[in-house]
Design an enzyme around this catalytic site. Sequence first.
Site, PDB file in Angstrom:
ATOM      1  N   HIS A  36      -7.852  -6.062   0.155  1.00 29.51           N
ATOM      2  CA  HIS A  36      -6.474  -5.229   0.381  1.00 29.51           C
ATOM      3  C   HIS A  36      -5.885  -5.732   1.861  1.00 29.51           C
ATOM      4  O   HIS A  36      -6.401  -5.433   2.621  1.00 29.51           O
ATOM      5  CB  HIS A  36      -6.846  -3.745   0.543  1.00 29.51           C
ATOM      6  CG  HIS A  36      -5.675  -2.774   0.414  1.00 29.51           C
ATOM      7  ND1 HIS A  36      -4.770  -2.535  -0.647  1.00 29.51           N
ATOM      8  CD2 HIS A  36      -5.286  -1.829   1.527  1.00 29.51           C
ATOM      9  CE1 HIS A  36      -3.773  -1.678  -0.369  1.00 29.51           C
ATOM     10  NE2 HIS A  36      -4.112  -1.346   0.950  1.00 29.51           N
TER      11      HIS A  36
ATOM     12  N   SER B 190       0.974  -1.281  -0.041  1.00 29.45           N
ATOM     13  CA  SER B 190      -0.247  -0.058  -0.066  1.00 29.45           C
ATOM     14  C   SER B 190       0.887   1.249   0.017  1.00 29.45           C
ATOM     15  O   SER B 190       1.609   1.397  -1.114  1.00 29.45           O
ATOM     16  CB  SER B 190      -0.942  -0.130   1.207  1.00 29.45           C
ATOM     17  OG  SER B 190      -1.930   0.745   0.899  1.00 29.45           O
TER      18      SER B 190
ATOM     19  N   GLU C 237      -9.195  -6.074  -3.889  1.00 29.27           N
ATOM     20  CA  GLU C 237      -8.746  -4.909  -3.010  1.00 29.27           C
ATOM     21  C   GLU C 237      -9.841  -4.007  -2.420  1.00 29.27           C
ATOM     22  O   GLU C 237      -9.739  -3.511  -1.219  1.00 29.27           O
ATOM     23  CB  GLU C 237      -7.888  -4.202  -3.800  1.00 29.27           C
ATOM     24  CG  GLU C 237      -6.809  -4.777  -4.447  1.00 29.27           C
ATOM     25  CD  GLU C 237      -5.584  -4.698  -3.624  1.00 29.27           C
ATOM     26  OE1 GLU C 237      -5.460  -4.256  -2.482  1.00 29.27           O
ATOM     27  OE2 GLU C 237      -4.434  -5.074  -4.013  1.00 29.27           O
TER      28      GLU C 237
END
Length: 540
Positions: A453, A230, A351
């Site tokens: 995610h 991320s 995600e």
Amino acid sequence: MRPRARPALTSLLSLLALGSVAGAQLVPGPPVAPIPVDATPPPSGLVRLQTPAGALVGRSDGQVSFWQGVPYAQPPTGDARWKAPRPALPWKGDRSALTAGPPCPQKGAGSFGLVGSEDCLSLNVAAPSAALGAGAAALPVMVWIHGGAFTSGSGSQYDPRLLAREQNVVVVTLNYRLGALGFLATDGLAGESRALNYGLQDQQEALRWVKTNIRAFGGDPGNVTLFGESAGSMSICAHLTSPPAAGLFHKAIMQSGSCAAPGTTIPQADARRTGAAFAQEVGCRGGDPACLRKVPLARLISTPIPGRGELRFLPLTPAHGDVLLPSEPAAAFREGKAPRLPALLGTNRDEGTLFVGPLGDRGGDLPLLTHWALAGVLAGWNAPRVLAAYPTAQGVGVASARLITDAMFACPARTLARQLAAVTPTYMYEFRDPDAPTDLLPTGSAPRYGAFHASELISVFGTPLTYFASPTHFTPAQGALARQMRSYWANFARTGNPNGPGLPTWAPVTPTQDRVLALEPGRVQELGTFAQDHRCDLWP
């Protein structure tokens, strides 16, 4: 003109990392406190190590040794706020490295208003104990940059010991300045230094520490791989085009964060306008650095970043246009200016479910207007075509999650992989576990999370993430996939090629051909439908 983002949409787009899931509004809280860590020495005792900086006392279980809270830079406090990190001073005698240092200041969760300390620039090192013996061969080094939307998280959230022991590598996790302390830009601060982006500067200072000290831990300073997820992945993407980072690392692993996605870096002019507005909010009209350095820490952390009512994928991001980041990374990659460092990158199939999950209407599904606004924000004039491609028959949240996955993660990663493949060996994956373990509860807008995610993180490290997920819930097939992933990651760190004995073949991407490895329990194979699955005809 693109529509203004609605409050729910703005929150959705600002949650671009694991650390933000637990975020809450800042309220008066207790004194600064670090994220709790296990500080109990194992029965097998302690290990003393002499480094160029001084002697460290860590812990060892006989197979892996671990040192925590090691300073790589001096505290960026007082007059050192918003200045380049200064190398840590050497010390005399033994320094305890049995507990993690505090995280960098950030909003707390629940009733806690603030966690962390400005004296936070430390790192943690895990190394196979055998690597410390005389005559042992130097091992590959893997340096982890945590996510958290550039506003939260810490290196100590991730336990690197299993990865180090199982894969025979040295693993480093680190802290870096976050939020306004790490990424504020004003005319006054720019007048003091040609380099801003203090959080990225911290990461590079940690890499310089690694280059100087890691041989004492059994690591090879000439074989360093950056890996992150991320915001950590976006940081690595930025370092690939940062001149001061040249020579500090040799390979890159980027998980669920591509600087080809919109909003991951912004121009200096935009960053300074935001910084000026923020400075005025905290009582420093004109962004005077001396005034800013006197602002109480709690006020800096509690003050919202101006402009969050507009489209802001992240509250604060790295800004291009200074010495550290001269040009927009995405533009550099488009122009073929990527460094010739092997790259491994990828995303997760679902995600977006993590971001829509908390945003349902009073526990129900996502409002339809939010889905329309999201399409308008991400697609602009192409919104009608996008809305037709993401129907809401199965639920508004389900459709919005797919849209976020494709527009902000999957397709930008594909774009970046092809650009990198033109100049360097590049490998791409998609994590596709449909039942990835999680402690998150289903909601009306996310009835199931799938490969959400950050869901790959417990496979990469093989250890739990508190309140989030744990490998103790793995099925045998999930556990086997996790071991395969760690082998791929470590093989890549060793040689720049993830392939190895007993692993399904992973072919590199080409500039014109997607070669995406599907990572799914019981089925690891090349995926031929990635672009179609994620509607990359709609997204760059």
